[in-house]
Design a protein around this motif. Structure first.
Motif, PDB file in Angstrom:
ATOM      1  N   LEU A 191      -0.580  -3.855  -6.942  1.00  0.00           N
ATOM      2  CA  LEU A 191      -0.312  -3.370  -5.636  1.00  0.00           C
ATOM      3  C   LEU A 191      -1.270  -4.081  -4.824  1.00  0.00           C
ATOM      4  O   LEU A 191      -2.453  -4.162  -5.022  1.00  0.00           O
ATOM      5  CB  LEU A 191      -0.114  -2.044  -5.432  1.00  0.00           C
ATOM      6  N   ASP A 192      -0.957  -4.373  -3.315  1.00  0.00           N
ATOM      7  CA  ASP A 192      -1.753  -4.949  -2.493  1.00  0.00           C
ATOM      8  C   ASP A 192      -2.226  -3.718  -1.836  1.00  0.00           C
ATOM      9  O   ASP A 192      -2.037  -2.590  -1.856  1.00  0.00           O
ATOM     10  CB  ASP A 192      -1.035  -5.768  -1.360  1.00  0.00           C
ATOM     11  N   TRP A 193      -3.546  -3.947  -1.227  1.00  0.00           N
ATOM     12  CA  TRP A 193      -4.320  -2.875  -0.633  1.00  0.00           C
ATOM     13  C   TRP A 193      -3.318  -1.940   0.407  1.00  0.00           C
ATOM     14  O   TRP A 193      -3.509  -0.741   0.531  1.00  0.00           O
ATOM     15  CB  TRP A 193      -5.322  -3.495   0.161  1.00  0.00           C
ATOM     16  N   GLY A 194      -2.416  -2.568   0.744  1.00  0.00           N
ATOM     17  CA  GLY A 194      -1.722  -1.830   1.915  1.00  0.00           C
ATOM     18  C   GLY A 194      -0.135  -1.321   1.458  1.00  0.00           C
ATOM     19  O   GLY A 194       0.775  -0.640   2.096  1.00  0.00           O
ATOM     20  N   ASP A 195       0.045  -1.571   0.177  1.00  0.00           N
ATOM     21  CA  ASP A 195       1.438  -1.222  -0.310  1.00  0.00           C
ATOM     22  C   ASP A 195       1.241   0.385  -0.759  1.00  0.00           C
ATOM     23  O   ASP A 195       0.393   0.985  -1.100  1.00  0.00           O
ATOM     24  CB  ASP A 195       1.431  -1.947  -1.973  1.00  0.00           C
ATOM     25  N   VAL A 196       2.335   0.789  -0.511  1.00  0.00           N
ATOM     26  CA  VAL A 196       2.643   2.333  -0.605  1.00  0.00           C
ATOM     27  C   VAL A 196       3.014   2.653  -2.084  1.00  0.00           C
ATOM     28  O   VAL A 196       3.633   2.067  -2.961  1.00  0.00           O
ATOM     29  CB  VAL A 196       3.816   2.845   0.035  1.00  0.00           C
ATOM     30  N   MET A 197       2.233   3.805  -2.574  1.00  0.00           N
ATOM     31  CA  MET A 197       2.252   4.164  -3.986  1.00  0.00           C
ATOM     32  C   MET A 197       3.743   4.913  -4.156  1.00  0.00           C
ATOM     33  O   MET A 197       4.256   5.335  -3.454  1.00  0.00           O
ATOM     34  CB  MET A 197       1.302   5.196  -4.512  1.00  0.00           C
ATOM     35  N   SER A 198       3.931   4.898  -5.528  1.00  0.00           N
ATOM     36  CA  SER A 198       5.196   5.552  -5.871  1.00  0.00           C
ATOM     37  C   SER A 198       5.199   7.019  -5.837  1.00  0.00           C
ATOM     38  O   SER A 198       3.786   7.699  -5.661  1.00  0.00           O
ATOM     39  CB  SER A 198       5.390   5.310  -7.500  1.00  0.00           C
ATOM     40  N   ASP A 199       6.062   7.701  -5.678  1.00  0.00           N
ATOM     41  CA  ASP A 199       6.177   9.058  -5.463  1.00  0.00           C
ATOM     42  C   ASP A 199       5.426   9.764  -6.364  1.00  0.00           C
ATOM     43  O   ASP A 199       4.591  10.793  -6.237  1.00  0.00           O
ATOM     44  CB  ASP A 199       7.661   9.828  -5.303  1.00  0.00           C
ATOM     45  N   PRO A 200       5.641   9.544  -7.687  1.00  0.00           N
ATOM     46  CA  PRO A 200       4.857  10.503  -8.947  1.00  0.00           C
ATOM     47  C   PRO A 200       3.263  10.298  -8.668  1.00  0.00           C
ATOM     48  O   PRO A 200       2.684  11.237  -8.656  1.00  0.00           O
ATOM     49  CB  PRO A 200       5.232   9.818 -10.144  1.00  0.00           C
ATOM     50  N   LEU A 201       2.888   9.024  -8.366  1.00  0.00           N
ATOM     51  CA  LEU A 201       1.152   8.855  -8.094  1.00  0.00           C
ATOM     52  C   LEU A 201       1.046   9.857  -6.689  1.00  0.00           C
ATOM     53  O   LEU A 201      -0.092  10.309  -6.905  1.00  0.00           O
ATOM     54  CB  LEU A 201       0.996   7.442  -7.805  1.00  0.00           C
TER      55      LEU A 201
END
Length: 423
Positions: A191-201
């Motif tokens: 993931l890039d620094w600004g990408d949103v994490m997945s819901d489980p994470l």
């Protein structure tokens, strides 16, 4: 503030201002506190000042016991500590250094600080000491309050929040290690620094944030080892597919206390569990020279490393390394080399012992646990298993099926201060 004499031209700075088409340039005539290099400059000037006097305990304390403007010193003798306090105040006054905001858990020194009007002025029972909070009345430490935002959902935000937890001794590593494992997952997802994490994470992160915020309620005794008595270092290490690490206890006079712990996230490149267990042993052995240097004023009689993996214990006790893995051979060579250096420099040998997983406190730091569970085992974590404080240590009796009879014999051989002040 340090006045500059011949070094003025090394402290020039420039604004984009012109006067009659000439660029204006200014220079500092004094070193003001606020530069990035200010902490280093302060320590350098303090060391230079101390070198102007004869070499004795006070000047050595000025050289070695300052950190970021904080001076900390411990001793078992209130009289010695009282004398040192008076001497250091007098010595630093000659360099125009005014010590202030002082406190101590020793009543003799504390009364002198109050008489000199140097006592810290606030209503809190807790003092800031080297990034921790310290209670002089209870002689306990705890980690500082950390603002944890459970709404962060990017790799940048997770890394920033994880770095907010300042715990160099790893007092709370069984909980904080859970903050490091998701970082490895985020890197593996690329993931890039600004990408949103997945819901489980994000859900795991939210539950972790609540636990991290509650760590500042846990208090640990400050004193680890008494410098007036011989001590034993007992090290428990463990590994899982998520993390590996170790915890050190100082044992003396029928008591055992937490000294230090360390944990690392398992490498992104998959390793077998025996290899990770070996890495935990290597990390523990690698830290020993630093620990022995730190406690050079204490007589260390024995060093024990408890291993809960018989395969790894067999490797560590082998004189001839028999494995096809070059990585494993290299780590074992490193362990044997450090062990030999400690034997030569400190006349100490590291003794490896087998301990079942249920008897090792390091199991919690390799798996990571919740704050509720950590609170339940906190006394066990800060003092270790009760049997390590017995004389001699009552090591658990186990069946060692993977070890030869000689190695089994090798594995089954039995064989700091009260007061302080801060400025």
């Amino acid at each position: 503030m340090t006045r500059l004499d011949s070094e003025k031209d090394k402290n020039r700075f420039c604004f984009l201002l012109k006067k009659r088409d000439i660029l204006l340039c200014f220079r500092y005539t004094a070193l003001t506190f606020g530069f990035n290099a200010s902490p280093f400059i302060l320590l350098y000037v303090l060391r230079y000042h101390a070198e102007q006097f004869e070499d004795y305990m006070c000047t050595r304390m000025i050289k070695n016991n300052f950190y970021m403007g904080n001076l900390c010193k411990t001793s078992n003798s209130p009289e010695e500590l009282h004398k040192l306090y008076i001497e250091v105040v007098h010595c630093l006054q000659k360099g125009c250094f005014d010590l202030r905001s002082c406190n101590s858990n020793c009543e003799l020194v504390k009364s002198q600080m109050e008489k000199d009007d140097r006592m810290v002025q606030h209503d809190s029972d807790w003092e800031k000491v080297l990034g921790y909070k310290y209670n002089p009345k209870l002689d306990t430490l705890k980690i500082s309050n950390s603002e944890v935002d459970n709404s962060v959902n990017t790799k940048r935000g997770v890394l920033s929040q994880t770095a907010n937890i300042f715990d160099p001794l790893s007092l709370c590593i069984p909980v904080t290690v859970r903050a490091k494992v998701p970082l490895r997952e985020l890197w593996s997802l690329k993931l890039d620094w600004g990408d949103v994490m997945s819901d489980p994470l994000q859900q795991r992160r939210s539950s972790l944030a609540v636990d991290l915020a509650g760590l500042s309620d846990l208090k640990c005794p400050r004193q680890a080892i008494n410098q007036d008595s011989p001590a034993i270092l007992c090290i428990f290490r463990d590994a899982s597919h998520n993390a590996y690490g170790f915890v050190v206890y100082g044992v003396q006079n029928g008591k055992s206390n937490f000294v230090f712990a360390k944990a690392k996230v398992a490498p992104m490149k998959a390793r077998t569990l025996p290899n990770l267990e070996l890495l935990a042993s290597y990390l523990a052995v690698k830290t020993l020279p630093t620990l022995l240097k730190t406690y050079s004023h204490v007589k260390i009689n024995n060093i024990y490393i408890a291993v809960d993996a018989q395969v790894v214990l067999s490797w560590l006790l082998s004189e001839n390394i028999k494995t096809k893995s070059q990585y494993t051979r290299n780590r074992l060579k490193d362990v044997h080399q450090i062990r030999q250096e400690i034997r030569q420099k400190h006349s100490l040998d590291i003794q490896f012992k087998y301990v079942p997983s249920a008897e090792t406190p390091a199991d919690s730091l390799s798996r990571g646990i919740s704050l509720d569970m950590f609170q339940q085992i906190f006394q066990y974590w800060t003092s270790g298993p009760k049997w390590i404080a017995e004389t001699p240590i009552n090591w658990p009796k186990c069946s060692l099926d993977y070890l030869s009879s000689k190695k089994q014999g090798d594995s089954l051989i039995f064989g700091a201060t009260h007061y302080g002040f801060g400025l």
